[in-house]
Design an enzyme around this catalytic site. Structure first.
Site, short mmCIF file in Angstrom:
data_model
loop_
_atom_site.label_atom_id
_atom_site.label_comp_id
_atom_site.label_asym_id
_atom_site.label_seq_id
_atom_site.Cartn_x
_atom_site.Cartn_y
_atom_site.Cartn_z
N GLN A 15 39.14 97.20 45.43
CA GLN A 15 38.92 98.53 46.48
C GLN A 15 38.19 99.60 45.95
O GLN A 15 37.63 100.37 46.38
CB GLN A 15 40.13 98.58 47.21
N ARG A 53 32.43 96.93 49.67
CA ARG A 53 33.45 95.94 48.89
C ARG A 53 32.54 94.80 48.67
O ARG A 53 32.59 93.88 47.69
CB ARG A 53 34.68 95.33 50.03
N ARG A 78 44.86 86.84 45.34
CA ARG A 78 45.66 87.87 46.15
C ARG A 78 46.93 87.52 46.37
O ARG A 78 47.48 86.58 46.83
CB ARG A 78 45.03 88.18 47.45
N CYS A 133 41.51 102.50 52.75
CA CYS A 133 41.07 101.00 52.21
C CYS A 133 40.96 100.13 53.51
O CYS A 133 40.16 99.24 53.47
CB CYS A 133 41.85 100.39 51.18
N HIS A 157 44.89 97.18 43.13
CA HIS A 157 43.84 96.90 43.98
C HIS A 157 42.65 97.43 43.40
O HIS A 157 41.79 98.36 44.15
CB HIS A 157 44.11 97.27 45.62
N ASP A 214 47.03 105.61 52.76
CA ASP A 214 46.75 104.05 52.81
C ASP A 214 48.16 104.01 53.84
O ASP A 214 48.73 104.98 53.85
CB ASP A 214 47.07 103.41 51.50
#
Ligand code: CP
Ligand code: NVA
Length: 308
Positions: A134, A287, A104, A259, A131, A219
């Site tokens: 996700q 996830r 990440r 998310c 991402h 988001d």
């Protein structure tokens, strides 16, 4: 041999995506029923986190443990990477000890450099541009709740950020339509949008995006690394909150996704994220299951054969 990486959703074929979803559903059942599935016995995942995380860290770490393997958490605060050891050297060294590496980080180019020098699979656990992990969970959540996603319509409200880019990629790969509403100046990258062709359309009015949609998603307005822009963004995104009025423009049974982490009162109203159309906790749990299927595929080169 060049390892299979997962830097964007395009690193798996549509057939592999379909198989991954099927496998994730099986792994979810095995986990729920406490049936062993120690497919990664003795395997190690190195996890490089240059940004904060709750879900990603715990889902990868728990997933490796449940599959009989082990995960190592590495932060720049206490690794040589944080003191300037080059990325290629870190990638080479971790590849000699771990069976896969999760990263990440900030610039997407950094994970591409990392992967180019790694001899084991590298997984993108969020960059400034994408991402993809996700989205594996989000598509799995969609399918669990509503069945096939092909031909359906999803609405993205808010920032044209990393999550928005991965939703755009997903629309092309999974064959649904994505209507994106962003304020001026916060649109997704034109090349990513263009690659989706007619699968993704950009508008400014959130109500136009949400109209008759099967799913509404959003988001945060300021992502990790944009803390200093927070006040300016809060201004720019006025009118882009997903609240009950906006949800009412979508289909009556539309799902709401996020998310997480979420800021209630900014990009989403509490009445929506904590309301009956919200599936955010399933998304978070998924996830775990989707990434277990991903780890199995990348490390072993195939999904497990058990089907129920
Ligand atoms: N959704 C997500 O990636 O959450 P974390 O930042 O907590 O990992
Ligand atoms: N867009 C957000 C997603 C967090 C999971 C960020 O990058 O901070």
């Amino acid at each position: 041999m060049t390892p299979r990486h997962f830097l964007t959703l395009d690193d798996l074929t549509p057939q592999e995506h379909a198989a991954l979803i099927r496998r994730a559903l099986v792994l979810k059942r095995l986990q729920r029923e406490h049936r062993p599935h120690r497919r990664l016995e003795g395997r190690v995942l190195a996890m490089v986190f240059e940004k904060s995380s709750t879900r990603t860290r715990v889902s990868f770490e728990a997933g490796m443990a449940q599959m009989g393997g082990h995960a190592i958490f590495l932060s720049p605060r206490d690794t040589q990477l944080g003191r300037g050891e080059p990325l290629p050297d870190t990638a080479r060294v971790l590849s000699r000890m771990a069976d896969a590496i999760m990263v990440r980080t900030f610039e997407h180019e950094k994970i591409e450099t990392f992967a180019a020098h790694a001899s084991v699979p590298v997984i993108n656990a969020l960059t400034d541009r994408f991402h993809p992990c996700q989205l594996l969970a989000d598509i799995l959540t969609w399918i669990e709740h509503r069945g096939d996603i092909r031909g359906r319509t999803a609405a993205w409200i808010g920032d044209g950020n990393n999550m928005c880019h991965s939703w755009i990629n997903a629309s092309r790969i999974f064959g649904f339509h994505l209507r994106i509403a962003t304020p001026p100046g916060y649109a997704p990258e034109p090349a990513i949008l263009a690659a989706a062709g007619s699968h993704a359309t950009l508008v400014q009015d959130p109500f136009e995006a949400a109209r008759d949609a099967d799913l509404v998603t959003t988001d945060v307005w300021a992502s990790m690394g944009q803390e200093e822009e927070q006040a300016r963004r809060r201004q720019a995104f006025q009118g882009y909150q997903v609240d009950a009025r906006l949800m009412a423009a979508a289909k009556p049974d539309a799902l709401f996704m996020h998310c997480l982490p979420a800021h209630r009162g900014e990009e989403v109203a509490a009445e929506v994220i904590d309301g009956p159309q919200s599936v955010v906790w399933d998304e978070a749990e998924n996830r775990l299951h989707a990434q277990k299927a991903l780890l199995e595929f990348l490390i072993l080169g195939e999904f497990g054969k058990d089907t129920q």
